[in-house]
Enzyme design. Structure first.
Site, PDB file in Angstrom:
ATOM      1  N   GLU A   1      -9.814   6.659   2.626  1.00  0.00           N
ATOM      2  CA  GLU A   1     -10.743   5.679   3.187  1.00  0.00           C
ATOM      3  C   GLU A   1      -9.928   4.460   3.577  1.00  0.00           C
ATOM      4  O   GLU A   1      -8.849   4.225   3.031  1.00  0.00           O
ATOM      5  CB  GLU A   1     -11.790   5.284   2.144  1.00  0.00           C
TER       6      GLU A   1
ATOM      7  N   LYS B   1       0.813  -1.224   0.000  1.00  0.00           N
ATOM      8  CA  LYS B   1       0.000   0.000   0.000  1.00  0.00           C
ATOM      9  C   LYS B   1       0.846   1.274   0.000  1.00  0.00           C
ATOM     10  O   LYS B   1       0.450   2.289  -0.556  1.00  0.00           O
ATOM     11  CB  LYS B   1      -0.928   0.005   1.218  1.00  0.00           C
TER      12      LYS B   1
ATOM     13  N   SER C   1       1.561  -9.773  -0.901  1.00  0.00           N
ATOM     14  CA  SER C   1       1.267  -8.341  -0.801  1.00  0.00           C
ATOM     15  C   SER C   1       1.481  -7.751   0.585  1.00  0.00           C
ATOM     16  O   SER C   1       1.739  -6.564   0.723  1.00  0.00           O
ATOM     17  CB  SER C   1      -0.166  -8.087  -1.260  1.00  0.00           C
TER      18      SER C   1
END
Lengths: 394, 260
Positions: free
Chosen positions: A111, A89, A377
């Protein structure tokens, strides 16, 4: 580039910017400037610097010996779990915060579902000294307390989304409303390849560093840039978009997108968007989403909060519908088993999202001489509660 | 000529458009509310199709939508509720909903149902004018249904002119860049903005909406426009209805208060 956006921001039939007029000036400003800014030397210099020295890139491409032995094939793990803040991220939030600065924005909103993107946003806001407001569903705030605290410790304000089902999609609605109400000074950092054009493309480009590195690392390790297949989990789809990006036109590389089957595709508690979804509009983009016959958006379910989204990025809708990517869905229990397997075979505790990609190994026909790359990830720290419960129940 | 056009043609100014959410507070209140609004002489009525994710609406309308959906309201039910009433009144009905709802219903089928129910005008906040122009306009024109587009203080002059050129009903002037349901005084910046729009002498009539909640804000708005649109304040009034009060009473009091 067959699988990237056209001039109007569509991937085939999917994408676009279906937004109320109140967002027009903000979204247009971004549409008109994002590519130019990304190509500026000063932007690239700072982006690359931070990816290397702040985040710790390049992330390793690790040959998982024992996992490969077990599945009688060759498996590499792209170690996005080793990034600062624990997942891919951060690649995107670094890119977007630099974009926000270039556009002269002073207030950042985001968000978050599980809190990973919220933490990654709060982190870069602290780094840049910008005000940060993260919208998070009231239900998620309750079940993701450590991440809520991390965001607060990083100086962000966490605002509960109390509307609708009080989860990720509602947090996204609240963030969009905030943006509507603050059209001049605010930049909205979206966490995945979703939302109105140019977000899906912009986020995919920031995440494309994953496949850029994979090509170089494959060349070094295997003497060729392309694996036979890339496997990645897909919620909104940002890690998959990044892992696929530089391979999209290399049709010899098989792309396997793994969705969350939840408690079973037809159990009524699932997030298998591409199978259960139909074409529609969610958060400003035309894509596949889970909805009723009357067009009301359905609340999905997955044990993994990061895959718990009723839509899918328009790029993935296009890859799936055009047959470029294959989709598998993995149920909650299978993901848990895969997490345990990787932990004990390789000494790596994966995030639950990534565990879905790992579990896909059981469903693929893997040949002995083939090379598969799994995009790992994120790391599993945030999921320890769930893992503890799972192992206690065994 | 369609009913909305007639209203603007015969207008003496100060047109009042009231929005309410279908199926709220109870499923069968749609007809009751419509009837009361018609009887109180509201000039046009905007009927909200409740949606799970209404991103251009504020908390009041979202909450009313959630209640309406929980009540079991579907698009089919809504059309059935509206059909006979629409045929027996000269008050134009405007349907407001999100593009996804129409896509799932089938856009052409949706328009056909609108025509059967004498609904000639739609507001679809997440359908941008250029996408409408490219993908939908010919179908809408063929069916004789027009779309109302919104403009905001950030909408450029060129874009307003473009929107005016593809509009055939009225232009919805968002009083400030916000979502519905906030009320505050009209600022000097807003007055300049309203004046700027008025000075453009657009082909379409203009209606001001967002943030209008009482007689004062209504009068302020209609000083610059053909009329004004009230939504959240009306939903709140219905939501605050006392046990012994009827919707008819609430509507009467509300409309009287607005008109002053």
């Amino acid at each position: 580039m067959k699988y990237t956006i056209d001039k109007k921001g569509f991937y085939g039939n999917f994408g676009g910017a279906f937004i109320p007029e109140m967002l027009h000036s903000n979204v247009t400003e971004l549409q008109e400037n994002y590519l130019g800014i990304m190509q500026e030397k000063s932007f690239q210099k700072e982006f690359r610097y931070l990816l290397k020295h702040y985040t710790g890139r390049p992330s390793p491409l690790y040959y998982a010996h024992r996992l490969s032995d077990k599945y009688h094939t060759n498996i590499y793990l792209k170690r996005e779990d080793l990034n600062h803040t624990g997942a891919h991220k951060i690649n995107n939030t670094i890119g977007q915060i630099l974009m926000a600065k270039k556009l002269g924005k002073t207030r950042i909103i985001a968000e978050t579902g599980a809190g990973q993107h919220g933490v990654a946003t709060a982190t870069v806001c602290a780094l840049m000294g910008l005000e940060c407001i993260v919208y998070m569903g009231e239900v998620d705030i309750e079940r993701q307390k450590p991440n809520v605290f991390r965001m607060k410790m990083l100086g962000a304000e966490v605002r509960p989304a109390t509307s609708g089902s009080k989860t990720l999609k509602d947090a996204t609605n609240e963030a969009i409303r905030d943006w509507i109400n603050n059209p001049l000074d605010t930049f909205y950092i979206i966490g995945s390849v979703v939302g109105p054009h140019p977000y899906p493309d912009m986020v995919a480009r920031f995440q494309s560093v994953i496949s850029e590195e994979m090509k170089q690392q494959m060349q070094e390790l295997e003497g060729k840039p392309n694996p036979d297949r890339i496997i990645a989990c897909v919620g909104g789809g940002s890690n998959a978009a990044g892992a696929y990006y530089h391979y999209l036109d290399d049709e010899d590389v098989e792309l396997v997108s793994v969705e969350a089957g939840g408690e079973g595709i037809h159990s009524g508690r699932s997030a298998a968007t591409s199978i259960l979804g139909t074409e529609g509009i969610i958060h400003g983009s035309r894509t596949l989403l889970m909805q009723t016959e009357d067009g009301q958006i359905i609340e999905p379910h997955s044990i993994s909060a990061g895959l718990d989204y009723p839509g899918i990025g328009p790029m993935h809708a296009h890859l799936i519908k055009s047959g470029r990517a294959q989709v598998l869905s993995i149920e909650d229990g299978e993901a848990l088993e895969a997490a345990l397997e990787l932990s004990q075979l390789e000494g790596i505790i994966p995030a639950l999202e990534s565990s879905h990609a790992l579990a896909a190994l059981n469903y693929l026909e893997l040949k002995e001489n083939e090379i598969s790359i799994i995009c790992l990830s994120g790391r599993g720290d945030k999921d320890l509660q769930t893992y503890m419960k799972f192992m206690g129940n065994e | 000529m369609n009913r909305l056009k007639k209203v603007f043609e015969n207008s003496k100014g100060k047109l009042l458009n009231i929005y309410f959410t279908a199926g709220y507070p109870r499923l069968d209140d749609t007809e009751v509310t419509l009837k009361a609004l018609i009887e109180e002489g509201v000039d046009m009525i905007e009927i909200g199709m409740p949606y799970s994710d209404p991103m251009a609406d504020g908390p009041t309308i979202q909450e009313s939508s959630k209640i309406a959906l929980d009540n079991g309201l579907t698009i089919n039910t809504l059309f059935n509720q509206v059909e006979s009433m629409a045929k027996n009144t000269n008050t134009p009905f405007i349907l407001m909903g999100y593009l996804n709802q129409m896509m799932q219903f089938g856009v052409e089928r949706f328009l056909d149902r609108c025509v059967e129910c004498s609904i000639e005008t739609l507001i679809i906040p997440d359908l941008p004018p250029d996408l409408y122009h490219e993908e939908y306009k010919s179908l809408f024109d063929e069916k004789g249904v027009s779309v109302v587009f919104l403009i905001t203080p950030q909408t450029s002059k060129e874009r307003i002119q473009y929107i005016d050129s593809i509009s055939n009903s009225f232009i919805y002037v968002v009083s400030d860049s916000s979502i519905t349901g906030k009320t505050k005084e009209i600022s000097s910046e807003q007055q300049e903005y309203f004046q700027r729009i008025r000075d453009m002498k657009l082909n379409n009539p203009i209606m001001i909406g967002f943030g209008i909640s009482d007689n004062k804000s209504f009068e302020n708005a209609v000083a610059y426009a053909d009329g004004a649109i009230i939504g959240s304040a009306f939903i709140k009034a219905i939501g605050n209805k006392k046990e012994d009060q009827s919707i008819v009473d609430v509507v009467r009091n509300f409309v009287n208060d607005i008109k002053g």
